[in-house]
Design an enzyme around this catalytic site. Structure first.
Site, PDB file in Angstrom:
ATOM      1  N   LYS A  22       0.840  -1.203   0.000  1.00 57.42           N
ATOM      2  CA  LYS A  22       0.000   0.000   0.000  1.00 57.42           C
ATOM      3  C   LYS A  22       0.875   1.253   0.000  1.00 57.42           C
ATOM      4  O   LYS A  22       0.492   2.282  -0.561  1.00 57.42           O
ATOM      5  CB  LYS A  22      -0.967  -0.012   1.180  1.00 57.42           C
ATOM      6  CG  LYS A  22      -0.353   0.223   2.544  1.00 57.42           C
ATOM      7  CD  LYS A  22      -0.951   1.448   3.205  1.00 57.42           C
ATOM      8  CE  LYS A  22      -0.388   1.639   4.592  1.00 57.42           C
ATOM      9  NZ  LYS A  22      -0.572   3.025   5.080  1.00 57.42           N
ATOM     10  N   ASN A  23       2.093   1.181   0.573  1.00 55.66           N
ATOM     11  CA  ASN A  23       2.975   2.338   0.578  1.00 55.66           C
ATOM     12  C   ASN A  23       3.622   2.598  -0.781  1.00 55.66           C
ATOM     13  O   ASN A  23       4.279   3.621  -0.973  1.00 55.66           O
ATOM     14  CB  ASN A  23       4.048   2.182   1.647  1.00 55.66           C
ATOM     15  CG  ASN A  23       3.499   2.340   3.051  1.00 55.66           C
ATOM     16  OD1 ASN A  23       2.433   2.917   3.241  1.00 55.66           O
ATOM     17  ND2 ASN A  23       4.209   1.822   4.035  1.00 55.66           N
ATOM     18  N   CYS A 117      -2.246   7.635  11.309  1.00 50.40           N
ATOM     19  CA  CYS A 117      -2.028   7.003  12.608  1.00 50.40           C
ATOM     20  C   CYS A 117      -1.350   7.959  13.572  1.00 50.40           C
ATOM     21  O   CYS A 117      -0.453   8.731  13.185  1.00 50.40           O
ATOM     22  CB  CYS A 117      -1.149   5.752  12.450  1.00 50.40           C
ATOM     23  SG  CYS A 117      -2.010   4.335  11.737  1.00 50.40           S
ATOM     24  N   ARG A 122       4.714  14.074  12.292  1.00 49.33           N
ATOM     25  CA  ARG A 122       5.128  13.831  10.911  1.00 49.33           C
ATOM     26  C   ARG A 122       4.809  15.074  10.094  1.00 49.33           C
ATOM     27  O   ARG A 122       3.847  15.114   9.330  1.00 49.33           O
ATOM     28  CB  ARG A 122       4.417  12.593  10.347  1.00 49.33           C
ATOM     29  CG  ARG A 122       4.791  11.326  11.072  1.00 49.33           C
ATOM     30  CD  ARG A 122       4.238  10.097  10.394  1.00 49.33           C
ATOM     31  NE  ARG A 122       2.814   9.976  10.575  1.00 49.33           N
ATOM     32  CZ  ARG A 122       2.058   9.052   9.982  1.00 49.33           C
ATOM     33  NH1 ARG A 122       2.609   8.191   9.153  1.00 49.33           N
ATOM     34  NH2 ARG A 122       0.770   8.993  10.211  1.00 49.33           N
ATOM     35  N   PRO A 123       5.613  16.123  10.270  1.00 47.75           N
ATOM     36  CA  PRO A 123       5.299  17.387   9.602  1.00 47.75           C
ATOM     37  C   PRO A 123       5.414  17.281   8.097  1.00 47.75           C
ATOM     38  O   PRO A 123       6.178  16.473   7.565  1.00 47.75           O
ATOM     39  CB  PRO A 123       6.358  18.342  10.171  1.00 47.75           C
ATOM     40  CG  PRO A 123       7.490  17.462  10.583  1.00 47.75           C
ATOM     41  CD  PRO A 123       6.863  16.189  11.062  1.00 47.75           C
ATOM     42  N   ASP A 306       8.091   0.263  10.662  1.00 48.39           N
ATOM     43  CA  ASP A 306       6.812  -0.395  10.425  1.00 48.39           C
ATOM     44  C   ASP A 306       6.805  -1.854  10.864  1.00 48.39           C
ATOM     45  O   ASP A 306       5.756  -2.507  10.851  1.00 48.39           O
ATOM     46  CB  ASP A 306       6.429  -0.320   8.941  1.00 48.39           C
ATOM     47  CG  ASP A 306       5.855   1.030   8.561  1.00 48.39           C
ATOM     48  OD1 ASP A 306       5.624   1.858   9.455  1.00 48.39           O
ATOM     49  OD2 ASP A 306       5.624   1.261   7.359  1.00 48.39           O
ATOM     50  N   ARG A 398      -6.460  -0.837   7.250  1.00 42.71           N
ATOM     51  CA  ARG A 398      -5.817   0.199   6.444  1.00 42.71           C
ATOM     52  C   ARG A 398      -4.680  -0.363   5.601  1.00 42.71           C
ATOM     53  O   ARG A 398      -4.371   0.192   4.530  1.00 42.71           O
ATOM     54  CB  ARG A 398      -5.283   1.326   7.333  1.00 42.71           C
ATOM     55  CG  ARG A 398      -6.346   2.174   7.995  1.00 42.71           C
ATOM     56  CD  ARG A 398      -5.725   3.353   8.722  1.00 42.71           C
ATOM     57  NE  ARG A 398      -4.814   4.062   7.838  1.00 42.71           N
ATOM     58  CZ  ARG A 398      -3.581   4.428   8.181  1.00 42.71           C
ATOM     59  NH1 ARG A 398      -3.102   4.154   9.374  1.00 42.71           N
ATOM     60  NH2 ARG A 398      -2.828   5.075   7.306  1.00 42.71           N
TER      61      ARG A 398
END
Length: 419
Positions: A22-23, A117, A122-123, A306, A398
């Site tokens: 998915k990434n 999430c 996570r800017p 991950d 997800r």
């Protein structure tokens, strides 16, 4: 809202198919918006993040159903400018990836601040800075980014202060639609970055160096129709390797690739997992007693953040004491108290967790807090004595396709029921 009920300790063996990553699928779906032709994709995972991205594409005029047997086919010739609304952005951080393609196509894009999430800060500053380097102007008001490049983007040298996967994806897509050459320094090296590079090349850009710290891109002069197969999901594959070891079974992971595991392969083998290639992917089994191993999460090819939660579940059963250091996301230990409810001995000190292996885990009701934490609780439930109930499995949906079906076919006793 659904929950999973797992009866642990069952014999576990067989084979399972790894879905597409998915990434990789998410940035490729966004990148498809750069062109104005036909797109055919294979090995697309049917997970909620992909469905959310398809919903966002539909708002922009690209209508496509959910993947059927991993396949999608659609046209981008009717793409229209549209704001990316908060309702979609709050569900999935990767929605931010549509910013660069919309900017390339229309000279302006408006997009809400993203969610995803709750695993730490996570800017999106690195994404925006990359676009500004290529000539974009950025304003932020009312929770919405308004990015403009009325005269188009121009190739330039982008230096990323950290090797951010998301910022690398944004920079690559923007560079593919910019005039001239772009160099991205300190680029992320994940396999998903190389997969996006292959897709952009097929579309008409020239991309060199993907998978290294320096990527060079020559913007496309025209866009091609494109067919592409999404790379297999390395995190799903590694999660099932861990499942094989925790349950004491033997699994064939169809579609798994050793070269995509990076340092994770060495770490898992040190922990006592035997991993070797097959004609269709990888085979994994426990090679004796599980051993404690210290790990620190790092960008690829280091040990992936991950996989940290799943590895912690493995270490709960290993002999000795393991030290796990999280160096990517500062809030990625929310699974610790849930594993403790199952009998795990874990002591947390900031971004470090010290895990003392125990003889067995016991079933409990636990709460999933994010995508990867969900999988760690499922793994623990597979080996726990008694019944484990995992709540809020929408997090799991997800990124893992048909997880209960895949596990059930390998012998797990697992059921999805409505809350």
């Amino acid at each position: 809202m659904d929950k999973l009920i797992i009866r642990g300790g069952q014999p576990f063996a067989g084979s399972m198919q790894v879905a597409g990553a998915k990434n990789a699928a998410l940035p490729i779906l966004a990148a498809a918006m750069l062109g104005d032709g036909q797109v055919r994709l294979s090995n697309v995972p049917d997970v909620t993040d992909v469905r959310s991205m398809l919903g966002l594409l539909a708002l922009c005029g690209i209508e496509t159903p959910a993947p059927v047997h991993g396949r999608l086919a659609f046209s981008t010739d009717r793409l229209r400018p549209a704001d990316a609304p908060y309702d979609i952005m709050r569900r999935m951080r990767a929605s931010f990836l549509v910013l660069a393609p919309l900017l390339v196509r229309f000279g302006r894009a408006r997009i809400s601040r993203p969610g995803g999430c709750a695993i730490g800060t996570r800017p999106v500053d690195l994404h925006l800075k990359a676009l500004e380097t290529l000539g974009a102007e950025v304003d932020f008001a009312g929770g919405v980014y308004d990015v403009r490049a009325p005269d188009g983007l121009r190739g330039a040298r982008i230096v990323l202060p950290i090797a951010s996967v998301g910022a690398t994806h944004t920079a690559m897509m923007a560079a593919a639609g910019a005039r001239g050459a772009t160099e991205i320094v300190n680029a992320a090296r994940e396999p998903e970055v190389a997969d996006l590079a292959a897709f952009l090349t097929a579309m008409g850009a020239r991309v060199e160096g993907a998978g290294t710290y320096k990527v060079q891109i020559e913007g496309a002069e025209s866009w091609n129709d494109v067919s592409h197969t999404i790379v297999p999901d390395r995190i799903e594959a590694a999660s099932y390797l861990i499942a094989a070891a925790m349950t004491g079974g033997e699994l064939e992971i169809i579609g798994g690739r050793l070269e995509h595991l990076g340092a994770a392969c060495d770490i898992l083998e040190q922990a006592g997992i035997v991993i070797y290639p097959s004609d269709r992917g990888l085979i994994a089994r426990r090679g004796g007693a599980l051993r404690s191993v210290d790990v620190t999460t790092e960008p690829f090819p280091g040990f992936p953040t991950d996989l940290q939660a799943q590895f912690m579940a493995l270490m709960c059963l290993a002999e000795g004491v393991s030290t796990i250091r999280e160096r990517v996301f500062e809030q990625r230990f929310m699974h610790v108290p849930e594993l403790q409810r199952m009998g795990a001995q874990i002591r947390q000190d900031g971004a470090t967790a010290i895990v003392t292996g125990v003889g067995e885990l016991h079933g409990a009701e636990v709460m999933a807090t994010d995508l990867r934490a969900s999988m760690s609780l499922v793994l623990a439930g597979l080996v726990a004595r008694g019944e484990t109930i995992v709540h809020r499995v929408y997090h799991l949906d997800r990124g893992f396709e048909d997880i209960e079906g895949k596990l059930r076919r390998c012998g797990a006793v697992i059921e999805r029921v409505a809350e």
